[in-house]
Design an enzyme around this catalytic site. Structure first.
Site, short mmCIF file in Angstrom:
data_model
loop_
_atom_site.label_atom_id
_atom_site.label_comp_id
_atom_site.label_asym_id
_atom_site.label_seq_id
_atom_site.Cartn_x
_atom_site.Cartn_y
_atom_site.Cartn_z
N SER A 10 50.45 18.55 -64.44
CA SER A 10 49.95 19.86 -64.02
C SER A 10 49.31 20.57 -65.19
O SER A 10 49.50 20.19 -66.35
CB SER A 10 51.09 20.69 -63.42
OG SER A 10 52.06 20.93 -64.40
N CYS A 11 48.51 21.58 -64.88
CA CYS A 11 47.76 22.29 -65.92
C CYS A 11 48.72 22.97 -66.88
O CYS A 11 49.76 23.42 -66.44
CB CYS A 11 46.81 23.30 -65.28
SG CYS A 11 45.22 22.51 -64.98
N PRO A 12 48.41 23.02 -68.15
CA PRO A 12 47.08 22.74 -68.73
C PRO A 12 46.86 21.31 -69.21
O PRO A 12 45.81 21.05 -69.81
CB PRO A 12 47.05 23.69 -69.92
CG PRO A 12 48.47 23.72 -70.40
CD PRO A 12 49.32 23.59 -69.18
N ILE A 13 47.76 20.38 -68.96
CA ILE A 13 47.61 19.03 -69.53
C ILE A 13 46.27 18.37 -69.14
O ILE A 13 45.57 17.83 -70.02
CB ILE A 13 48.81 18.12 -69.13
CG1 ILE A 13 50.13 18.74 -69.59
CG2 ILE A 13 48.66 16.71 -69.71
CD1 ILE A 13 50.24 19.01 -71.08
N ASN A 42 39.94 23.71 -63.02
CA ASN A 42 40.05 23.98 -64.46
C ASN A 42 39.27 22.97 -65.30
O ASN A 42 38.62 23.34 -66.27
CB ASN A 42 41.53 24.01 -64.87
CG ASN A 42 42.25 25.24 -64.34
OD1 ASN A 42 41.63 26.12 -63.76
ND2 ASN A 42 43.56 25.30 -64.53
#
Lengths: 72, 316
Positions: A10-13, A42
């Site tokens: 999941s973000c921000p990865i 994103n």
């Protein structure tokens, strides 16, 4: 073709991995596989801000995003 | 869910209030709230402070005075050093002391993922409860803290935030809304909420949903951390921000010249955000001036309550 598979993250990865891939491979198209609409949005945002054109394809378990460096 | 009506319930679950308020007698009501979450900063002591400031904020947003608090802890005892928990609890306790609130207990459970927060109890006069709703046309809207903590926290998670931005965001999140709340009680405040997970626009929507008024937000006047401009462009957008926008976009109208980053800022989920206060126009400027004098440096008038369009927010 460079491929970044960040399905399951999941973000921000996804953004962080994509950023690294485009910085390590300047001028090269990069394909990013993401799972969620948030990651798709994103990663697209990042790529556009770096001058890449973005093509999104919906696939079974998420999205395939093809980032192409703009021809200068 | 079937809720049994209770004549003493002043604020309950029927509306999106910040805390529950229950009348004990004609001149006393109790305010109850609880909030806990996973760490949003690396330092455990700071996390404790943020969690406490955040939990207390709901009482301040109702115009109440917090009295007591209880810790809520989920901790991976088998894999994490207990010293970390001590640091978190001491951060929380110091924040309670600063607020003049007494810690009376708590409860902990073993969990794979660390979580901390508090349940807070306060009091208020039943006639002086400040609800989310109640804003009147021609009121001005005041925001007491800058926006952008969600974006900066996301960047921090990804190792993309610079130290200066993180320091500013932390300073903002650990700041109590105590003084802002006390000052809003010195004027004829009509409505107040604290800006948290739904972002400024999400909470602003709660202020006007089903009412006879609407809001105009002047984006140029909204305080935010300048670092979020670049981070937003970089895609450091929390999932909650996208959800907030999707959920509330049908009530919001953006003027075409409002930039995308500003839309991000306005929907950014905040941790321990500021108060959003509706105050009669003649008192607004003075209230902001008082806030500045008391160290609430970034407090600003960010918009107006309007009669038309009712139930909608215009961002210009």
């Amino acid at each position: 073709m460079i491929e970044v598979d960040v399905r399951g993250f999941s973000c921000p990865i996804p953004v962080v991995r994509t950023k690294k891939a485009i910085e390590d491979n300047p001028g090269t198209p990069v394909t990013v596989l993401v799972e969620t609409a948030v990651s798709k949005e994103n990663v697209s945002r990042l790529a556009q801000s770096r001058g890449y054109s973005v093509d999104v394809e919906e696939v079974e378990d998420g999205f395939r995003i093809i980032l192409s460096p703009s021809s200068k | 869910m079937h809720l049994i009506p209770d004549p003493n319930l002043i604020a309950g679950m029927e509306r999106a209030e910040d805390a529950g308020v229950y009348r004990i007698s004609d001149d006393l009501a109790v305010i109850q709230t609880l909030d806990f979450f996973t760490p949003i900063v690396d330092d455990p002591y700071t996390f404790g402070q943020v969690a406490a400031a955040n939990a207390l904020s709901d009482v301040y947003a109702m115009g109440g005075k917090p009295l007591t608090a209880m810790n809520i802890v989920c901790f991976p005892v088998k894999t994490m050093d207990m010293a970390i928990l001590n640091e978190i609890l001491s951060g929380g306790l110091d924040k309670l002391h600063e607020a003049g609130v007494t810690l009376v207990g708590g409860h902990s459970v073993e969990d794979k993922e660390l979580k901390y927060g508090l349940s807070v109890t306060g009091t208020i006069h039943p006639q002086r409860v400040i609800l989310n709703t109640g804003a009147q046309a021609d009121d001005r809207l005041i925001l007491t803290k800058p926006l952008g903590t969600g974006i900066i926290n996301t960047a921090l998670k990804g190792g993309m935030a610079d130290e200066v931005a993180v320091a500013k965001s932390v300073k903002c999140m650990v700041a109590l809304n105590k003084k802002a709340s006390e000052l809003m009680l010195t004027v004829d405040t009509h409505a107040c909420t604290d800006v948290t997970g739904f972002g400024l626009l999400g909470h602003a929507c709660e202020m006007i949903e089903g009412t006879d008024v609407g809001l105009v937000i002047n984006s140029a006047d909204v305080p935010y951390f300048p670092e979020v401009v670049e981070l937003s462009e970089m895609g450091m957008i929390p999932g909650g921000l996208h959800r907030n926008r999707e959920f509330r976009m049908n009530m919001v109208e953006f003027n075409p010249d409002v930039l995308l980053f500003m839309s991000d800022v306005l929907f950014d989920p905040q941790t321990s955000g500021g108060l959003l206060i509706a105050v009669p126009e003649p008192q607004a400027a003075l209230l902001v001036e008082k806030m500045h004098k008391e160290g609430i440096e970034e407090a600003a008038i960010i918009g107006d309550v309007v009669a038309h369009p009712k139930g909608r927010i215009v961002v210009r």
